[in-house]
Design a protein around this motif. Structure first.
Motif, PDB file in Angstrom:
ATOM      1  N   GLY A 221      43.356  34.147  44.338  1.00 12.70           N
ATOM      2  CA  GLY A 221      44.502  34.900  44.834  1.00 12.70           C
ATOM      3  C   GLY A 221      45.711  34.890  43.926  1.00 12.70           C
ATOM      4  N   LYS A 222      45.545  34.441  42.672  1.00 15.05           N
ATOM      5  CA  LYS A 222      46.680  34.381  41.741  1.00 15.05           C
ATOM      6  C   LYS A 222      46.983  35.739  41.123  1.00 15.05           C
ATOM      7  N   ILE A 223      45.974  36.591  41.012  1.00 13.80           N
ATOM      8  CA  ILE A 223      46.148  37.954  40.503  1.00 13.80           C
ATOM      9  C   ILE A 223      45.283  38.874  41.341  1.00 13.80           C
ATOM     10  N   ASP A 224      45.554  40.182  41.257  1.00 16.84           N
ATOM     11  CA  ASP A 224      44.700  41.147  41.940  1.00 16.84           C
ATOM     12  C   ASP A 224      43.842  41.888  40.905  1.00 16.84           C
ATOM     13  N   SER A 225      43.049  42.840  41.385  1.00 21.05           N
ATOM     14  CA  SER A 225      42.110  43.526  40.497  1.00 21.05           C
ATOM     15  C   SER A 225      42.814  44.344  39.419  1.00 21.05           C
ATOM     16  N   ASP A 226      43.952  44.954  39.750  1.00 17.41           N
ATOM     17  CA  ASP A 226      44.676  45.731  38.748  1.00 17.41           C
ATOM     18  C   ASP A 226      45.288  44.823  37.685  1.00 17.41           C
ATOM     19  N   ASP A 227      45.753  43.643  38.075  1.00 22.38           N
ATOM     20  CA  ASP A 227      46.251  42.689  37.088  1.00 22.38           C
ATOM     21  C   ASP A 227      45.141  42.300  36.118  1.00 22.38           C
ATOM     22  N   LEU A 228      43.972  42.029  36.674  1.00 20.50           N
ATOM     23  CA  LEU A 228      42.843  41.638  35.834  1.00 20.50           C
ATOM     24  C   LEU A 228      42.498  42.762  34.850  1.00 20.50           C
ATOM     25  N   LEU A 229      42.399  43.974  35.377  1.00 15.58           N
ATOM     26  CA  LEU A 229      42.068  45.110  34.516  1.00 15.58           C
ATOM     27  C   LEU A 229      43.144  45.329  33.465  1.00 15.58           C
ATOM     28  N   ALA A 230      44.401  45.126  33.843  1.00 14.61           N
ATOM     29  CA  ALA A 230      45.506  45.316  32.896  1.00 14.61           C
ATOM     30  C   ALA A 230      45.424  44.329  31.740  1.00 14.61           C
ATOM     31  N   PHE A 231      44.966  43.098  31.997  1.00 14.44           N
ATOM     32  CA  PHE A 231      44.781  42.129  30.924  1.00 14.44           C
ATOM     33  C   PHE A 231      43.760  42.640  29.911  1.00 14.44           C
TER      34      PHE A 231
END
Length: 436
Positions: A221-231
């Motif tokens: 729960g530290k990041i969401d799917s868009d955060d992951l994709l943005a990385f």
């Protein structure tokens, strides 16, 4: 001062006006390190830029001062969530997640893969005798580097290269029309599906790569799917633009500066310093913008809250107050903290990775100079520099790499020197790797 404003405005707006950047930089640094152009204030002095970057009222998000980000595609929405475009505590939180992937231990673990990949790409190009350093090498290598950080299988790299180019096009053309935006989104959905497949595999069998770490962070729960994709998008897009430009700039300066590659061949441990000095002189990222949420005092004036400032890194990297004799190539400078990788909270996370990759490339080119005459037919007048304002790299960099002629073994008493040779039988060569 009006003539300087006019010249600077043309420099920003028109590629044709960028034929001699150092001359304009010298004038800005001498006459106006902070210059108000009306809609934007341009800051070009080294200390002045650092002051702006470190002020608590400085942010990267233009929405903070009421300016909407360009682009309406789904890809543009994810790009807006990339680490370099986040501020404050949000930026710090996300940067901590990525830092481990760029740690010294992690970089040492992939150093050999990066060098092997660079060698595998470069050797057949050199053997061919001529190639384009940008299209044939400086584009595929950064994608391979990003794939090493993400631990993407080699057989998928061709697809990933296509998606990286898609992201780059989106960044460089944020005002695409409806049809192009729809095409971006359709292709981007394929990329999203691919990343999710990787995440599922890493969730079942985690490794030490960035995607594994991000998958664990998302599950917690530290990041969401868009955060992951943005990385992932950040690694591919930043690598393709900044490292591609940085490699081309470094090779250009190394080939056109007498003795630069000889230094690397004789002392391979200097390769990173040579690459770093090329970044200072070439500034692949020419400038960056910041929004001001508070008044920022700088150089005897005040940049008002609610405005945008343009930070001209390329000029600051030639500021004589910071770098004595700034136009001279000197990899042994006492002061090497330039702004090619930014400064402060948004200093480029991948800077050590870029230095590692760049050093590896220069060592390979320098070593090739022992058997080949590595050069470019371009001159300052003919070099095709990028027409983009932010990225200052070369669109193309043709390289000639013919094998050196070797005199046949003598069968009788030879003359002191072979025909057409210099002292000791070595052919005399011009600028480029191997020139002595």
């Amino acid at each position: 001062m009006d003539s300087l404003r006019h010249e600077l405005a043309r420099f920003i707006q028109s590629p044709a006006a960028r034929h001699d950047p150092p001359r304009l930089y010298r004038r800005l640094l001498t006459e106006a390190p902070v210059l108000d152009l009306g809609r934007v204030t341009v800051v070009s002095g080294y200390d002045e830029i650092v002051t702006v970057l470190m002020h608590p009222g400085t942010v990267v998000d233009p929405a903070a001062v009421g300016i909407a980000r360009p682009g309406t595609s789904r890809l543009a929405e994810v790009v807006a969530r990339m680490l370099p475009l986040r501020d404050g505590a949000d930026h710090s939180r996300l940067k901590r997640l990525a830092t481990a992937a760029f740690s010294a231990r992690r970089l040492d673990a992939i150093r050999g893969r990066i060098t092997d990949t660079a060698e595998r790409l470069l050797e057949p190009l050199l053997a061919a005798g001529s190639f384009d350093m940008v299209a044939d090498f400086a584009v595929p290598l950064p994608v391979a580097v990003s794939c090493a950080i993400l631990d993407i299988p080699e057989h998928d790299r061709h697809r990933v290269t296509g998606w990286a180019a898609l992201v780059a096009r989106s960044l460089l053309d944020p005002h695409a029309g409806p049809e192009e935006t729809a095409a971006f989104d359709a292709e981007f959905e394929e990329f999203r599906d691919y990343v999710e497949e990787l995440c599922a595999r890493r969730a079942a069998d985690p490794g030490d790569d960035l995607i594994s770490k991000l998958t664990v962070a998302r599950a917690a729960g530290k990041i969401d799917s868009d955060d992951l994709l943005a990385f992932v998008v950040m690694l591919l897009a930043n690598g393709l633009e900044t490292l591609t430009s940085g490699l081309a700039v470094a090779v250009w300066h190394s080939l056109t500066t007498p003795g630069a590659l000889d230094l690397v061949r004789d002392r391979p441990e200097t390769a990173e310093a040579v690459f770093d000095e090329c970044q200072r002189l070439g500034s692949p990222v020419r400038a960056s913008a910041r929004a001001l949420t508070g008044d920022v005092p700088v150089a005897g004036t005040v940049l008002p809250a609610g405005t945008v400032t343009l930070l001209l890194y390329a000029a600051a990297n030639r500021d004589p107050r910071r770098f004595p004799d700034p136009d001279r190539f000197d990899p042994a400078r006492a002061e090497r903290r330039h702004l090619a990788f930014g400064h402060g909270p948004h200093h480029c996370l991948g800077a050590p990775l870029s230095l590692m990759a760049g050093g590896a490339v220069l060592r390979l080119l320098a070593a090739a100079g022992a058997e080949r005459t590595v050069s470019t037919p371009l001159t300052e007048e003919t070099a095709p520099w990028s027409e983009q304002f932010v990225f200052g790299g070369l669109r193309s960099l043709p390289i000639l790499s013919p094998r050196r002629a070797v005199d046949p073994a003598p069968v009788a008493a030879p003359p002191p020197y072979g025909p057409g040779s210099g002292p000791g039988g070595r052919e005399t060569v011009g600028a480029g790797a191997g020139a002595r």
